[in-house]
Write a protein that holds these residues in place. Sequence first.
Motif, PDB file in Angstrom:
ATOM      1  N   LEU A  29     -15.428 -15.496  -0.641  1.00  0.00           N
ATOM      2  CA  LEU A  29     -16.683 -15.478   0.101  1.00  0.00           C
ATOM      3  C   LEU A  29     -16.734 -14.393   1.177  1.00  0.00           C
ATOM      4  O   LEU A  29     -17.773 -13.751   1.362  1.00  0.00           O
ATOM      5  CB  LEU A  29     -16.866 -16.848   0.754  1.00  0.00           C
ATOM      6  CG  LEU A  29     -18.212 -17.198   1.368  1.00  0.00           C
ATOM      7  CD1 LEU A  29     -19.300 -17.156   0.311  1.00  0.00           C
ATOM      8  CD2 LEU A  29     -18.122 -18.591   1.989  1.00  0.00           C
ATOM      9  N   ALA A  30     -15.632 -14.185   1.893  1.00  0.00           N
ATOM     10  CA  ALA A  30     -15.646 -13.304   3.063  1.00  0.00           C
ATOM     11  C   ALA A  30     -16.131 -11.888   2.764  1.00  0.00           C
ATOM     12  O   ALA A  30     -16.983 -11.353   3.488  1.00  0.00           O
ATOM     13  CB  ALA A  30     -14.263 -13.277   3.707  1.00  0.00           C
ATOM     14  N   PRO A  31     -15.619 -11.219   1.709  1.00  0.00           N
ATOM     15  CA  PRO A  31     -16.110  -9.854   1.445  1.00  0.00           C
ATOM     16  C   PRO A  31     -17.609  -9.815   1.160  1.00  0.00           C
ATOM     17  O   PRO A  31     -18.299  -8.889   1.588  1.00  0.00           O
ATOM     18  CB  PRO A  31     -15.300  -9.420   0.214  1.00  0.00           C
ATOM     19  CG  PRO A  31     -14.082 -10.283   0.217  1.00  0.00           C
ATOM     20  CD  PRO A  31     -14.546 -11.596   0.768  1.00  0.00           C
ATOM     21  N   ALA A  32     -18.131 -10.826   0.436  1.00  0.00           N
ATOM     22  CA  ALA A  32     -19.559 -10.853   0.117  1.00  0.00           C
ATOM     23  C   ALA A  32     -20.396 -11.045   1.383  1.00  0.00           C
ATOM     24  O   ALA A  32     -21.417 -10.377   1.573  1.00  0.00           O
ATOM     25  CB  ALA A  32     -19.852 -11.972  -0.884  1.00  0.00           C
ATOM     26  N   ILE A  87      -6.476  -7.273   8.784  1.00  0.00           N
ATOM     27  CA  ILE A  87      -7.849  -7.149   9.272  1.00  0.00           C
ATOM     28  C   ILE A  87      -8.873  -7.547   8.214  1.00  0.00           C
ATOM     29  O   ILE A  87      -9.986  -7.944   8.549  1.00  0.00           O
ATOM     30  CB  ILE A  87      -8.145  -5.730   9.793  1.00  0.00           C
ATOM     31  CG1 ILE A  87      -7.985  -4.683   8.688  1.00  0.00           C
ATOM     32  CG2 ILE A  87      -7.266  -5.408  10.989  1.00  0.00           C
ATOM     33  CD1 ILE A  87      -8.495  -3.314   9.093  1.00  0.00           C
ATOM     34  N   VAL A  88      -8.519  -7.464   6.938  1.00  0.00           N
ATOM     35  CA  VAL A  88      -9.450  -7.867   5.882  1.00  0.00           C
ATOM     36  C   VAL A  88      -9.560  -9.389   5.841  1.00  0.00           C
ATOM     37  O   VAL A  88     -10.654  -9.954   5.862  1.00  0.00           O
ATOM     38  CB  VAL A  88      -9.016  -7.317   4.519  1.00  0.00           C
ATOM     39  CG1 VAL A  88      -9.924  -7.838   3.410  1.00  0.00           C
ATOM     40  CG2 VAL A  88      -9.037  -5.787   4.527  1.00  0.00           C
ATOM     41  N   ALA A  89      -8.417 -10.073   5.810  1.00  0.00           N
ATOM     42  CA  ALA A  89      -8.413 -11.538   5.759  1.00  0.00           C
ATOM     43  C   ALA A  89      -9.030 -12.139   7.012  1.00  0.00           C
ATOM     44  O   ALA A  89      -9.726 -13.164   6.944  1.00  0.00           O
ATOM     45  CB  ALA A  89      -6.991 -12.055   5.570  1.00  0.00           C
ATOM     46  N   ASP A  90      -8.794 -11.514   8.164  1.00  0.00           N
ATOM     47  CA  ASP A  90      -9.309 -12.042   9.432  1.00  0.00           C
ATOM     48  C   ASP A  90     -10.679 -11.479   9.792  1.00  0.00           C
ATOM     49  O   ASP A  90     -11.183 -11.717  10.883  1.00  0.00           O
ATOM     50  CB  ASP A  90      -8.319 -11.755  10.564  1.00  0.00           C
ATOM     51  CG  ASP A  90      -7.044 -12.569  10.417  1.00  0.00           C
ATOM     52  OD1 ASP A  90      -7.088 -13.593   9.714  1.00  0.00           O
ATOM     53  OD2 ASP A  90      -6.017 -12.191  10.998  1.00  0.00           O
ATOM     54  N   TYR A 140      -1.588   6.267  18.223  1.00  0.00           N
ATOM     55  CA  TYR A 140      -2.492   5.196  17.809  1.00  0.00           C
ATOM     56  C   TYR A 140      -3.584   5.717  16.866  1.00  0.00           C
ATOM     57  O   TYR A 140      -4.132   6.798  17.056  1.00  0.00           O
ATOM     58  CB  TYR A 140      -3.134   4.530  19.025  1.00  0.00           C
ATOM     59  CG  TYR A 140      -2.180   3.659  19.785  1.00  0.00           C
ATOM     60  CD1 TYR A 140      -1.709   2.467  19.226  1.00  0.00           C
ATOM     61  CD2 TYR A 140      -1.734   4.009  21.064  1.00  0.00           C
ATOM     62  CE1 TYR A 140      -0.829   1.654  19.914  1.00  0.00           C
ATOM     63  CE2 TYR A 140      -0.854   3.199  21.762  1.00  0.00           C
ATOM     64  CZ  TYR A 140      -0.402   2.022  21.179  1.00  0.00           C
ATOM     65  OH  TYR A 140       0.477   1.210  21.848  1.00  0.00           O
ATOM     66  N   HIS A 141      -3.884   4.880  15.863  1.00  0.00           N
ATOM     67  CA  HIS A 141      -4.937   5.171  14.890  1.00  0.00           C
ATOM     68  C   HIS A 141      -5.887   3.984  14.797  1.00  0.00           C
ATOM     69  O   HIS A 141      -5.462   2.827  14.926  1.00  0.00           O
ATOM     70  CB  HIS A 141      -4.342   5.415  13.494  1.00  0.00           C
ATOM     71  CG  HIS A 141      -3.664   6.739  13.340  1.00  0.00           C
ATOM     72  ND1 HIS A 141      -2.546   7.090  14.064  1.00  0.00           N
ATOM     73  CD2 HIS A 141      -3.948   7.803  12.524  1.00  0.00           C
ATOM     74  CE1 HIS A 141      -2.156   8.316  13.695  1.00  0.00           C
ATOM     75  NE2 HIS A 141      -2.992   8.762  12.787  1.00  0.00           N
ATOM     76  N   LEU A 142      -7.147   4.269  14.551  1.00  0.00           N
ATOM     77  CA  LEU A 142      -8.109   3.260  14.135  1.00  0.00           C
ATOM     78  C   LEU A 142      -8.066   3.224  12.617  1.00  0.00           C
ATOM     79  O   LEU A 142      -8.207   4.259  11.964  1.00  0.00           O
ATOM     80  CB  LEU A 142      -9.518   3.629  14.602  1.00  0.00           C
ATOM     81  CG  LEU A 142     -10.619   2.594  14.330  1.00  0.00           C
ATOM     82  CD1 LEU A 142     -10.548   1.475  15.361  1.00  0.00           C
ATOM     83  CD2 LEU A 142     -11.999   3.252  14.359  1.00  0.00           C
ATOM     84  N   TYR A 143      -7.827   2.045  12.036  1.00  0.00           N
ATOM     85  CA  TYR A 143      -7.726   1.966  10.575  1.00  0.00           C
ATOM     86  C   TYR A 143      -8.668   0.893  10.040  1.00  0.00           C
ATOM     87  O   TYR A 143      -8.978  -0.090  10.718  1.00  0.00           O
ATOM     88  CB  TYR A 143      -6.285   1.688  10.141  1.00  0.00           C
ATOM     89  CG  TYR A 143      -5.746   0.327  10.514  1.00  0.00           C
ATOM     90  CD1 TYR A 143      -5.740  -0.719   9.593  1.00  0.00           C
ATOM     91  CD2 TYR A 143      -5.222   0.084  11.783  1.00  0.00           C
ATOM     92  CE1 TYR A 143      -5.231  -1.965   9.926  1.00  0.00           C
ATOM     93  CE2 TYR A 143      -4.720  -1.160  12.131  1.00  0.00           C
ATOM     94  CZ  TYR A 143      -4.724  -2.178  11.193  1.00  0.00           C
ATOM     95  OH  TYR A 143      -4.241  -3.411  11.527  1.00  0.00           O
ATOM     96  N   TYR A 144      -9.142   1.109   8.823  1.00  0.00           N
ATOM     97  CA  TYR A 144     -10.131   0.210   8.229  1.00  0.00           C
ATOM     98  C   TYR A 144     -10.133   0.382   6.715  1.00  0.00           C
ATOM     99  O   TYR A 144      -9.701   1.422   6.200  1.00  0.00           O
ATOM    100  CB  TYR A 144     -11.520   0.475   8.808  1.00  0.00           C
ATOM    101  CG  TYR A 144     -11.935   1.926   8.826  1.00  0.00           C
ATOM    102  CD1 TYR A 144     -12.639   2.485   7.766  1.00  0.00           C
ATOM    103  CD2 TYR A 144     -11.616   2.744   9.911  1.00  0.00           C
ATOM    104  CE1 TYR A 144     -13.021   3.818   7.781  1.00  0.00           C
ATOM    105  CE2 TYR A 144     -11.993   4.082   9.929  1.00  0.00           C
ATOM    106  CZ  TYR A 144     -12.692   4.607   8.873  1.00  0.00           C
ATOM    107  OH  TYR A 144     -13.058   5.934   8.879  1.00  0.00           O
ATOM    108  N   PRO A 145     -10.626  -0.630   5.973  1.00  0.00           N
ATOM    109  CA  PRO A 145     -10.625  -0.557   4.506  1.00  0.00           C
ATOM    110  C   PRO A 145     -11.561   0.545   4.008  1.00  0.00           C
ATOM    111  O   PRO A 145     -12.645   0.753   4.549  1.00  0.00           O
ATOM    112  CB  PRO A 145     -11.127  -1.935   4.064  1.00  0.00           C
ATOM    113  CG  PRO A 145     -10.975  -2.811   5.255  1.00  0.00           C
ATOM    114  CD  PRO A 145     -11.123  -1.933   6.452  1.00  0.00           C
TER     115      PRO A 145
END
Length: 315
Positions: free
Chosen positions: A91-94, A156-159, A292-297
């Motif tokens: 559900l979370a990704p949708a 960060i994806v799961a949370d 330090y880096h900002l990271y994301y999917p």
Amino acid sequence: MAATEHVHATEHASRDNGSSVMHDELGSLAAFAAVAEARSFTRAAGRLGTSQSALSHKIRRLESRLGIRLLTRTTRSVALTDAGSRLLETLAPALDDIKERLSALTESESSPTGIVRISSADHAAETILWPALRTLLPKFPGISVEVNVDNGLVDIVADRFDAGVRLGANLARDMIAVPIGPPERLIVIGSPDYLSINRPPATPADLTKHRCINRHLPTLGGLAPWEFSKNGSQERVRVTGQLAFNRPELIIEAALEGFGLACLLASQVKSMVDERRLISVLEDWCPEFPGYHLYYPSRRQHTLAFETVRNALRY
């Protein structure tokens, strides 16, 4: 004529009923995701602007319709069942995609709006995120930023975070990473009093003869070894001592008071080293590494609010 009107009325009622059921279903799923994310009916109700009882009723109805228990409730906490975990994973990704697309519909380039959720280590939150946000947010009143400080390695994806902030060496390979700070160094430091009665280490192996102040990082296996590099040679040393903390400020305080050597980012103790309140040792074993880096999917469609924050943080 009467029969035709009856058929049309029946079809109309059926469509209305189907729309109502679908709306209720989506609302219940969104409510479940909010409770699962917050692990609390109280926090989820506050976030959704509803009452705990109404929220609990929605979840019970959803569980009844599905015929499975999704949440385990106690007086103190809420936990996901196995079925609940599988539903949230689906559900979370949708829901995130729907949220981002709805935000995009209401945004304009002159006025980005929406919430950006970031997980960050404490040092980066204090020295990079907050200074940048303090300048950015007054210019964009439609943007809200939630910063969750956690020194562990967060999924960060799961949370359901939009992005995370970590040192370059700790980033997953399937993430997009944007540098937001200068290169860093881990250095070993001790107080002048401690080093006046304990010979400074000449090599990393000498640390086993010293009292050391450890940093406790549960997601890295507890007390991680101290790592060093020189001319292509790598050294990993497990140190011991009376103290271990999960907060750098307490490690610094203990080092200042002479309880032993500590290993911290050079930027965390720069002023104290410059003032000679702390002395750096093993300098030639402590090379620079990506900061330090900002990271994301990579797969997410990002909102203009997120892009505005990301661009403001770029180093």
